[in-house]
Motif scaffolding. Structure first.
Motif, PDB file in Angstrom:
ATOM      1  N   GLY A  27       0.775  -1.232   0.000  1.00 21.83           N
ATOM      2  CA  GLY A  27       0.000   0.000   0.000  1.00 21.83           C
ATOM      3  C   GLY A  27       0.802   1.275   0.000  1.00 21.83           C
ATOM      4  O   GLY A  27       0.221   2.366  -0.058  1.00 21.83           O
ATOM      5  N   THR A  28       2.124   1.192   0.032  1.00 25.62           N
ATOM      6  CA  THR A  28       2.968   2.383   0.048  1.00 25.62           C
ATOM      7  C   THR A  28       3.310   2.799  -1.386  1.00 25.62           C
ATOM      8  O   THR A  28       3.082   2.052  -2.339  1.00 25.62           O
ATOM      9  CB  THR A  28       4.265   2.115   0.820  1.00 25.62           C
ATOM     10  OG1 THR A  28       4.997   1.078   0.142  1.00 25.62           O
ATOM     11  CG2 THR A  28       3.967   1.683   2.251  1.00 25.62           C
ATOM     12  N   PRO A  29       3.892   4.002  -1.564  1.00 29.73           N
ATOM     13  CA  PRO A  29       4.314   4.399  -2.907  1.00 29.73           C
ATOM     14  C   PRO A  29       5.262   3.392  -3.568  1.00 29.73           C
ATOM     15  O   PRO A  29       5.174   3.190  -4.786  1.00 29.73           O
ATOM     16  CB  PRO A  29       5.000   5.749  -2.662  1.00 29.73           C
ATOM     17  CG  PRO A  29       4.276   6.317  -1.477  1.00 29.73           C
ATOM     18  CD  PRO A  29       4.008   5.132  -0.593  1.00 29.73           C
ATOM     19  N   ALA A  30       6.136   2.763  -2.792  1.00 31.90           N
ATOM     20  CA  ALA A  30       7.038   1.762  -3.374  1.00 31.90           C
ATOM     21  C   ALA A  30       6.251   0.599  -3.963  1.00 31.90           C
ATOM     22  O   ALA A  30       6.612   0.060  -5.027  1.00 31.90           O
ATOM     23  CB  ALA A  30       8.020   1.264  -2.322  1.00 31.90           C
ATOM     24  N   ASP A  31       5.188   0.204  -3.293  1.00 31.27           N
ATOM     25  CA  ASP A  31       4.320  -0.867  -3.793  1.00 31.27           C
ATOM     26  C   ASP A  31       3.674  -0.437  -5.110  1.00 31.27           C
ATOM     27  O   ASP A  31       3.672  -1.191  -6.098  1.00 31.27           O
ATOM     28  CB  ASP A  31       3.261  -1.187  -2.733  1.00 31.27           C
ATOM     29  CG  ASP A  31       2.336  -2.329  -3.102  1.00 31.27           C
ATOM     30  OD1 ASP A  31       2.689  -3.134  -3.987  1.00 31.27           O
ATOM     31  OD2 ASP A  31       1.253  -2.433  -2.486  1.00 31.27           O
ATOM     32  N   THR A  32       3.142   0.761  -5.160  1.00 34.39           N
ATOM     33  CA  THR A  32       2.492   1.262  -6.373  1.00 34.39           C
ATOM     34  C   THR A  32       3.480   1.359  -7.527  1.00 34.39           C
ATOM     35  O   THR A  32       3.178   0.973  -8.670  1.00 34.39           O
ATOM     36  CB  THR A  32       1.863   2.643  -6.106  1.00 34.39           C
ATOM     37  OG1 THR A  32       0.943   2.538  -5.016  1.00 34.39           O
ATOM     38  CG2 THR A  32       1.152   3.177  -7.325  1.00 34.39           C
ATOM     39  N   GLN A  33       4.681   1.868  -7.261  1.00 31.25           N
ATOM     40  CA  GLN A  33       5.695   2.009  -8.301  1.00 31.25           C
ATOM     41  C   GLN A  33       6.151   0.649  -8.816  1.00 31.25           C
ATOM     42  O   GLN A  33       6.373   0.462 -10.025  1.00 31.25           O
ATOM     43  CB  GLN A  33       6.879   2.798  -7.752  1.00 31.25           C
ATOM     44  CG  GLN A  33       6.561   4.252  -7.456  1.00 31.25           C
ATOM     45  CD  GLN A  33       7.585   4.905  -6.524  1.00 31.25           C
ATOM     46  OE1 GLN A  33       8.663   4.357  -6.286  1.00 31.25           O
ATOM     47  NE2 GLN A  33       7.232   6.065  -5.998  1.00 31.25           N
ATOM     48  N   THR A  34       6.283  -0.314  -7.909  1.00 34.42           N
ATOM     49  CA  THR A  34       6.694  -1.654  -8.307  1.00 34.42           C
ATOM     50  C   THR A  34       5.645  -2.290  -9.205  1.00 34.42           C
ATOM     51  O   THR A  34       5.967  -2.947 -10.205  1.00 34.42           O
ATOM     52  CB  THR A  34       6.933  -2.527  -7.071  1.00 34.42           C
ATOM     53  OG1 THR A  34       7.871  -1.885  -6.205  1.00 34.42           O
ATOM     54  CG2 THR A  34       7.496  -3.887  -7.467  1.00 34.42           C
ATOM     55  N   THR A  35       4.379  -2.100  -8.851  1.00 36.24           N
ATOM     56  CA  THR A  35       3.295  -2.646  -9.658  1.00 36.24           C
ATOM     57  C   THR A  35       3.329  -2.086 -11.076  1.00 36.24           C
ATOM     58  O   THR A  35       3.181  -2.825 -12.064  1.00 36.24           O
ATOM     59  CB  THR A  35       1.939  -2.339  -8.992  1.00 36.24           C
ATOM     60  OG1 THR A  35       1.880  -3.009  -7.733  1.00 36.24           O
ATOM     61  CG2 THR A  35       0.779  -2.780  -9.855  1.00 36.24           C
ATOM     62  N   ALA A  36       3.517  -0.778 -11.200  1.00 36.30           N
ATOM     63  CA  ALA A  36       3.560  -0.145 -12.527  1.00 36.30           C
ATOM     64  C   ALA A  36       4.745  -0.658 -13.339  1.00 36.30           C
ATOM     65  O   ALA A  36       4.613  -0.958 -14.548  1.00 36.30           O
ATOM     66  CB  ALA A  36       3.634   1.372 -12.376  1.00 36.30           C
ATOM     67  N   TRP A  37       5.897  -0.765 -12.705  1.00 37.78           N
ATOM     68  CA  TRP A  37       7.099  -1.278 -13.392  1.00 37.78           C
ATOM     69  C   TRP A  37       6.889  -2.715 -13.855  1.00 37.78           C
ATOM     70  O   TRP A  37       7.175  -3.065 -15.014  1.00 37.78           O
ATOM     71  CB  TRP A  37       8.305  -1.172 -12.455  1.00 37.78           C
ATOM     72  CG  TRP A  37       9.451  -2.061 -12.843  1.00 37.78           C
ATOM     73  CD1 TRP A  37      10.322  -1.873 -13.881  1.00 37.78           C
ATOM     74  CD2 TRP A  37       9.834  -3.284 -12.214  1.00 37.78           C
ATOM     75  NE1 TRP A  37      11.235  -2.907 -13.928  1.00 37.78           N
ATOM     76  CE2 TRP A  37      10.959  -3.783 -12.915  1.00 37.78           C
ATOM     77  CE3 TRP A  37       9.348  -3.995 -11.118  1.00 37.78           C
ATOM     78  CZ2 TRP A  37      11.588  -4.977 -12.562  1.00 37.78           C
ATOM     79  CZ3 TRP A  37       9.973  -5.182 -10.748  1.00 37.78           C
ATOM     80  CH2 TRP A  37      11.085  -5.666 -11.467  1.00 37.78           C
ATOM     81  N   LEU A  38       6.372  -3.567 -12.970  1.00 35.89           N
ATOM     82  CA  LEU A  38       6.172  -4.969 -13.319  1.00 35.89           C
ATOM     83  C   LEU A  38       5.171  -5.106 -14.462  1.00 35.89           C
ATOM     84  O   LEU A  38       5.354  -5.934 -15.370  1.00 35.89           O
ATOM     85  CB  LEU A  38       5.696  -5.742 -12.094  1.00 35.89           C
ATOM     86  CG  LEU A  38       5.375  -7.220 -12.310  1.00 35.89           C
ATOM     87  CD1 LEU A  38       6.594  -7.968 -12.830  1.00 35.89           C
ATOM     88  CD2 LEU A  38       4.865  -7.845 -11.011  1.00 35.89           C
ATOM     89  N   SER A  48      -0.825 -10.420 -21.408  1.00 37.90           N
ATOM     90  CA  SER A  48      -2.026  -9.659 -21.067  1.00 37.90           C
ATOM     91  C   SER A  48      -2.027  -9.477 -19.557  1.00 37.90           C
ATOM     92  O   SER A  48      -1.867 -10.454 -18.807  1.00 37.90           O
ATOM     93  CB  SER A  48      -3.270 -10.429 -21.514  1.00 37.90           C
ATOM     94  OG  SER A  48      -4.450  -9.796 -21.077  1.00 37.90           O
ATOM     95  N   VAL A  49      -2.188  -8.240 -19.077  1.00 36.90           N
ATOM     96  CA  VAL A  49      -1.984  -7.934 -17.663  1.00 36.90           C
ATOM     97  C   VAL A  49      -3.179  -7.168 -17.107  1.00 36.90           C
ATOM     98  O   VAL A  49      -3.717  -6.285 -17.780  1.00 36.90           O
ATOM     99  CB  VAL A  49      -0.704  -7.084 -17.450  1.00 36.90           C
ATOM    100  CG1 VAL A  49      -0.378  -6.970 -15.961  1.00 36.90           C
ATOM    101  CG2 VAL A  49       0.474  -7.667 -18.209  1.00 36.90           C
ATOM    102  N   HIS A  50      -3.568  -7.500 -15.875  1.00 36.31           N
ATOM    103  CA  HIS A  50      -4.537  -6.674 -15.175  1.00 36.31           C
ATOM    104  C   HIS A  50      -4.219  -6.656 -13.688  1.00 36.31           C
ATOM    105  O   HIS A  50      -3.479  -7.515 -13.183  1.00 36.31           O
ATOM    106  CB  HIS A  50      -5.978  -7.153 -15.410  1.00 36.31           C
ATOM    107  CG  HIS A  50      -6.332  -8.426 -14.703  1.00 36.31           C
ATOM    108  ND1 HIS A  50      -6.063  -9.677 -15.225  1.00 36.31           N
ATOM    109  CD2 HIS A  50      -6.940  -8.644 -13.503  1.00 36.31           C
ATOM    110  CE1 HIS A  50      -6.490 -10.610 -14.395  1.00 36.31           C
ATOM    111  NE2 HIS A  50      -7.021 -10.013 -13.341  1.00 36.31           N
ATOM    112  N   GLU A  51      -4.778  -5.659 -13.003  1.00 38.64           N
ATOM    113  CA  GLU A  51      -4.590  -5.537 -11.559  1.00 38.64           C
ATOM    114  C   GLU A  51      -5.811  -6.094 -10.831  1.00 38.64           C
ATOM    115  O   GLU A  51      -6.948  -5.816 -11.205  1.00 38.64           O
ATOM    116  CB  GLU A  51      -4.374  -4.068 -11.156  1.00 38.64           C
ATOM    117  CG  GLU A  51      -3.078  -3.490 -11.682  1.00 38.64           C
ATOM    118  CD  GLU A  51      -2.828  -2.084 -11.164  1.00 38.64           C
ATOM    119  OE1 GLU A  51      -3.614  -1.607 -10.307  1.00 38.64           O
ATOM    120  OE2 GLU A  51      -1.852  -1.451 -11.618  1.00 38.64           O
ATOM    121  N   ASP A  52      -5.549  -6.892  -9.830  1.00 37.27           N
ATOM    122  CA  ASP A  52      -6.594  -7.475  -8.981  1.00 37.27           C
ATOM    123  C   ASP A  52      -6.544  -6.725  -7.650  1.00 37.27           C
ATOM    124  O   ASP A  52      -5.715  -7.013  -6.786  1.00 37.27           O
ATOM    125  CB  ASP A  52      -6.297  -8.970  -8.799  1.00 37.27           C
ATOM    126  CG  ASP A  52      -7.227  -9.648  -7.822  1.00 37.27           C
ATOM    127  OD1 ASP A  52      -8.427  -9.370  -7.863  1.00 37.27           O
ATOM    128  OD2 ASP A  52      -6.736 -10.463  -6.999  1.00 37.27           O
TER     129      ASP A  52
END
Length: 370
Positions: A27-38, A48-52
């Motif tokens: 839930g931190t900015p590092a988590d959000t940034q990692t998700t976008a990078w991955l 094909s990618v989606h966020e759950d």
């Protein structure tokens, strides 16, 4: 990264980039940034990618422990209490390092010395580096007490002096997301690959090496399988993201390969090939000849095929849900500390060996599901 099998340097670069985002708290900015990078990495591989997405209560805390004016290396115990404190009424409690991966491992310790206003948990490990403990993301139903974790080598200094703790914490509604990707032909045999996304620290060895191997494995197996890759957030808070993902799925009988902790982590004094640490094991639901073949193959990367009850890590969560699981796990002296950086935790050679062996073992495992 266009080939099915990544090069040693490309695998290491994935670990390095993952760790560069900082502490991977859910839930931190590092988590959000990692998700976008991955997500970008997976799309570059043709996935094909989606966020759950899921919601949870995020623990937000500032704390400081001082002894004779000196700041002690300390971390707050997550979900221990909400409120504000400034106190010298402290009790130092020695904690077994073996519980750090158990989200309920600290619960009994938090009941220690009821006369103390706050608790200081001393956990042995790397000198001057507190070892954070996994936690269930729920605040206590009764008023809690502030608690912090310190390195074991600081325990006597804190006990033998007038220490003071300041602590302010609350729980806030927040959200995070699992990253779910699919690769390969939809009518090909199915395989599910899974690895955690989050952790307490830069987690290069603990999380980054597993993520790199998972990406290499997904790319390789997609040549002749329909691959679902689930990279789940919330690992350090009782597998919250994975439990959300599984709650809406019947996974009984699914073939699942789990890349857990420290898959490609090294140890300076390891006798294993490429410096891969000696605390490595593989768990598998496979039996008979397939199990024997997996056992022989994983030895090349210093893994040992074991039996465990209960299964540790997120592989155990899949197993309990009824999946057929092959799980890769390891340990490291850097585990759950901020010293777990790419340069300290692994090498290109260790990553290449771990990936090659894990992919080969996964193919053996899948032969059991044809």
């Amino acid at each position: 990264m266009t080939t099915a099998r990544f090069s040693a340097d490309e695998l290491y670069e994935i670990v390095e980039t993952y760790a560069s985002f900082g502490n991977h708290h859910t839930g931190t900015p590092a988590d959000t940034q990692t998700t976008a990078w991955l997500t970008d990495v997976l799309r570059s591989l043709g996935a094909s990618v989606h966020e759950d997405r899921f919601e949870f209560d995020r623990f937000v805390c500032t704390s400081e422990l001082r002894v004779a004016g000196q700041v002690v290396p300390a971390l707050p115990v997550f979900y221990c209490a909400a409120g504000e404190w400034r106190t010298t009424n402290l009790s130092v409690v020695d904690v077994d390092v073996g519980i750090v991966g158990n989200p309920r491992g600290l619960d009994l310790y938090l009941d220690a010395d009821p006369d103390a206003a706050a608790l200081v948990m001393a956990i042995g490990g790397l000198d001057d580096h507190p070892v954070q403990c996994n936690r269930v993301p729920q605040m206590p139903t009764i008023p809690g007490r502030p608690a912090v974790i310190i390195p074991g080598n600081w325990a006597d200094r804190v006990r033998g002096a007038d220490a003071e703790l300041t602590f302010a914490a609350t729980a806030e509604a927040d959200r995070s997301a699992n990253v779910i990707a699919t690769l390969g032909a939809a009518d090909a045999p199915a395989i599910n690959i899974t690895t955690p996304l989050t952790g307490w620290t830069p987690a290069a060895g603990e999380r980054g090496t597993g993520l790199a191997v998972a990406l290499a494995m997904a790319s390789d197996l997609a040549a002749d399988h329909h691959v679902t890759l689930s990279v789940c957030s919330g690992h350090e808070i009782d597998h919250t993201g994975l439990k959300h993902y599984l709650a809406s799925r019947d996974v009984a009988g699914w073939p699942v390969v789990h890349l857990g902790a420290s898959v490609g982590a090294i140890e300076p004094d390891s006798t294993g090939p490429a410096g891969l640490g000696n605390q490595r094991m593989v768990l598998a639901t496979a039996s008979g000849e397939v199990r024997d073949e997996i056992d022989r193959r994983v030895l090349a990367a210093n893994w040992r095929l074991r039996k465990a009850n209960p299964w540790p890590g997120e592989g155990g969560t899949w197993f309990e849900a009824g999946a057929s699981v092959l799980s890769f796990l390891g340990g490291s002296s850097l585990f759950h500390t901020t010293a777990d950086t790419a340069a300290a935790a692994t090498t290109p050679q260790a990553m290449a060996l771990a990936a090659e062996v894990a992919i080969d073992a996964a193919r053996l495992f899948l032969d059991n599901h044809r």
